[in-house]
Design an enzyme around this catalytic site. Structure first.
Site, PDB file in Angstrom:
ATOM      1  N   LYS A   6       7.788 -35.931  30.909  1.00 57.50           N
ATOM      2  CA  LYS A   6       9.455 -35.938  30.916  1.00 57.50           C
ATOM      3  C   LYS A   6      10.530 -35.563  32.020  1.00 57.50           C
ATOM      4  O   LYS A   6       9.767 -35.549  33.242  1.00 57.50           O
ATOM      5  CB  LYS A   6      10.010 -34.334  30.137  1.00 57.50           C
ATOM      6  CG  LYS A   6      11.006 -33.911  29.774  1.00 57.50           C
ATOM      7  CD  LYS A   6      11.543 -32.719  29.322  1.00 57.50           C
ATOM      8  CE  LYS A   6      12.837 -32.021  28.899  1.00 57.50           C
ATOM      9  NZ  LYS A   6      12.882 -30.510  28.239  1.00 57.50           N
ATOM     10  N   SER A  62      15.111 -30.023  24.149  1.00 54.78           N
ATOM     11  CA  SER A  62      15.377 -31.241  24.430  1.00 54.78           C
ATOM     12  C   SER A  62      13.966 -32.234  25.242  1.00 54.78           C
ATOM     13  O   SER A  62      14.867 -33.162  25.361  1.00 54.78           O
ATOM     14  CB  SER A  62      15.567 -30.508  26.180  1.00 54.78           C
ATOM     15  OG  SER A  62      15.127 -29.676  26.424  1.00 54.78           O
ATOM     16  N   SER A  76      12.249 -25.428  23.454  1.00 52.60           N
ATOM     17  CA  SER A  76      12.713 -26.895  23.913  1.00 52.60           C
ATOM     18  C   SER A  76      10.803 -27.834  23.824  1.00 52.60           C
ATOM     19  O   SER A  76      11.310 -29.175  24.100  1.00 52.60           O
ATOM     20  CB  SER A  76      12.921 -27.717  25.158  1.00 52.60           C
ATOM     21  OG  SER A  76      14.239 -27.386  24.855  1.00 52.60           O
TER      22      SER A  76
END
Length: 483
Positions: free
Chosen positions: A75, A150, A174
């Site tokens: 990420k 997210s 997330s």
């Protein structure tokens, strides 16, 4: 090879059935042919192939580790020296960190190959991955729907078979919510188990890094690699890390499962409720004891979370002023204008909304009424969950109240977006570990089942999830062969 588990990939690489270069090139080809998913912000193809060549030499000499030669994605909020760390924001679009995050260093030490960095909601603020400066990520099961957020890029990359595993962060769901929307497995470890050094902060008391993969067995391999004390992280906990892969293979003792009635409300889609009840029946048939529990403070989870998360975000993001680093406005004649314009131009709407909310609840006259009150409620929520978990092994329920919603459906309704986290935020507020695993489909869209456990009970959580996956095939479903 793209449908192999991590254990199968590791065995095949060690047995020289195919090379790390072949596997890495396959992943690069998959990423290139699925650009419409928009799962990646940056790729490091040449370096990945060089590292794959080095991994093949290590494997040839019989010196490889379990993750040696296996490509992965990160990420884009973990600092890396080679690739930009953008947090999917204009503010950091060109930022290159001078150091690697601890989690990056650990993967390098274990021979994994970081193939690129994935798209996300800007500064990890969002539940749909529509709040990205680099555009929305699409769900591999239905490209008209969100992958969750997210960490949507990481989830989409694994679900779309672009990489065998990926790393995300979880501040209020997330990792677990995108895992549920994309039909894969994801775990948020206990707060302090995995180092946050080099992970760009959203809400420091809630953030935690964790892995995405196809199965609990795969998650165990990855978690064993990244868990452990780090002196560079003041919140890191110093404790012995078990061999999670070995732990999940032990016989599972009688499981006591807590089932909260508040998780089966009218706003939870019927197909999801049915899937969870079917999972409960399977656990019962496997000998588990189901205990009805009452979580009286559940209605306060989301409001408490958003007060605290926004307050911490407004503080953490105050450092981005266009002077030391970050986007610098070219239309300013005074210092105040420079800071104001840089922040106005550099941050997206959702980030601005949360900064303003956080600044408000921390301001004079509102601090006691909102922030201090939320912290008191947080302690009550934590105490209730810990007390409940003294009588059960896990709390079971749906990961999300709905399946993946359509792109644009909730983008202008922040409250509905926030409510997507209704079942996940409590684990962050209490610092507890929680895992989401696939448990069925509704209208060809994946459904996630969440298990939440005691602090540092990852071995038990993973073992129960693995036990479930040994008796179901939901985690083997593929977007190209829809369930």
């Amino acid at each position: 090879m793209e449908h192999y588990s991590l254990a199968q990939l590791s065995k095949a690489l060690h047995n020289r059935e195919f090379s790390s270069v072949e596997l890495t090139q396959h992943c690069i080809n998959k990423i290139q042919s699925n650009k419409d998913l928009n799962a990646f912000i940056s790729l490091d193809e040449d370096q990945a192939l060089k590292e794959a060549q080095s991994a093949d030499l290590v494997l040839k000499n019989g010196e490889g580790k379990p993750l040696t030669g296996i490509p992965m994605a990160l990420k884009d909020l973990f600092c890396t020296k080679r690739l930009n760390t953008t947090c999917a924001s204009k503010m950091l679009a060109n930022f290159q960190a001078p150091y690697d995050a601890t989690i990056v260093t650990k993967f390098k030490q274990n021979g994994a190959i970081i193939i690129g960095k994935t798209n996300m909601d800007e500064f990890a603020m969002g539940s749909s991955n529509e709040n990205s400066y680099f555009g929305s990520v699409k769900n591999p099961w239905d490209r008209e729907r969100v992958p969750g957020g997210s960490s949507g890029g990481s989830a989409a990359a694994v679900a779309g078979n672009l990489v065998p595993f990926a790393i995300g962060s979880d501040t209020g769901g997330s990792i677990r919510q995108p895992a549920a929307f994309c039909g894969i497995s994801g775990i948020k470890p206990t707060y302090g188990l995995v180092s946050r050094y080099g992970m760009v902060a959203f809400a420091s008391s809630l953030d935690q890094a964790g892995p995405f993969a196809k199965s609990a067995e795969d998650l165990a391999m990855i978690l064993h690699c990244i868990a452990g004390f780090d002196s560079k992280d003041s919140t890191s906990v110093d404790r012995v890390i078990p061999d999670y892969s070995a732990e999940i293979k032990k016989p599972v003792d009688k499981i006591r499962i807590g089932l909260p009635s508040c998780f089966f409300q009218p706003q939870v889609e019927k197909g999801i409720q049915d899937a969870i009840h079917n999972a409960v029946k399977l656990f019962e048939n496997l000998g588990a004891e189901i205990i009805e529990i009452d979580l009286k403070l559940q209605p306060f989870w989301v409001p408490c979370y958003y007060v605290i998360a926004c307050a911490e975000a407004s503080s953490n993001l105050s450092r981005y002023d266009g002077i030391r680093f970050g986007h610098r406005s070219k239309s300013a004649s005074t210092l105040i204008e420079l800071i104001t314009n840089s922040r106005s131009e550099g941050f997206g709407n959702e980030v601005k909304r949360r900064i303003l909310t956080g600044t408000h609840v921390l301001s004079s006259g509102f601090f006691d009424a909102y922030y201090l009150h939320a912290q008191k409620v947080r302690r009550l929520i934590r105490d209730e969950l810990i007390t409940t978990l003294n009588s059960v092994d896990v709390i079971l329920g749906p990961t999300t109240p709905t399946t993946a919603f359509k792109l644009g459906e909730k983008i202008n309704d922040p409250i509905q977006n926030y409510l997507a986290d209704v079942f996940t935020v409590a684990a962050n507020l209490a610092g507890l570990p929680a895992i989401s695993i696939p448990t069925g489909f509704e209208n060809k869209l994946p459904i996630g089942l969440q298990l939440m456990g005691k602090h540092f009970s990852e071995s038990r959580l993973l073992a129960i999830a693995h036990h479930y996956q040994q008796h179901t095939n939901w985690h083997l479903a593929n977007p190209n062969k829809q369930g």
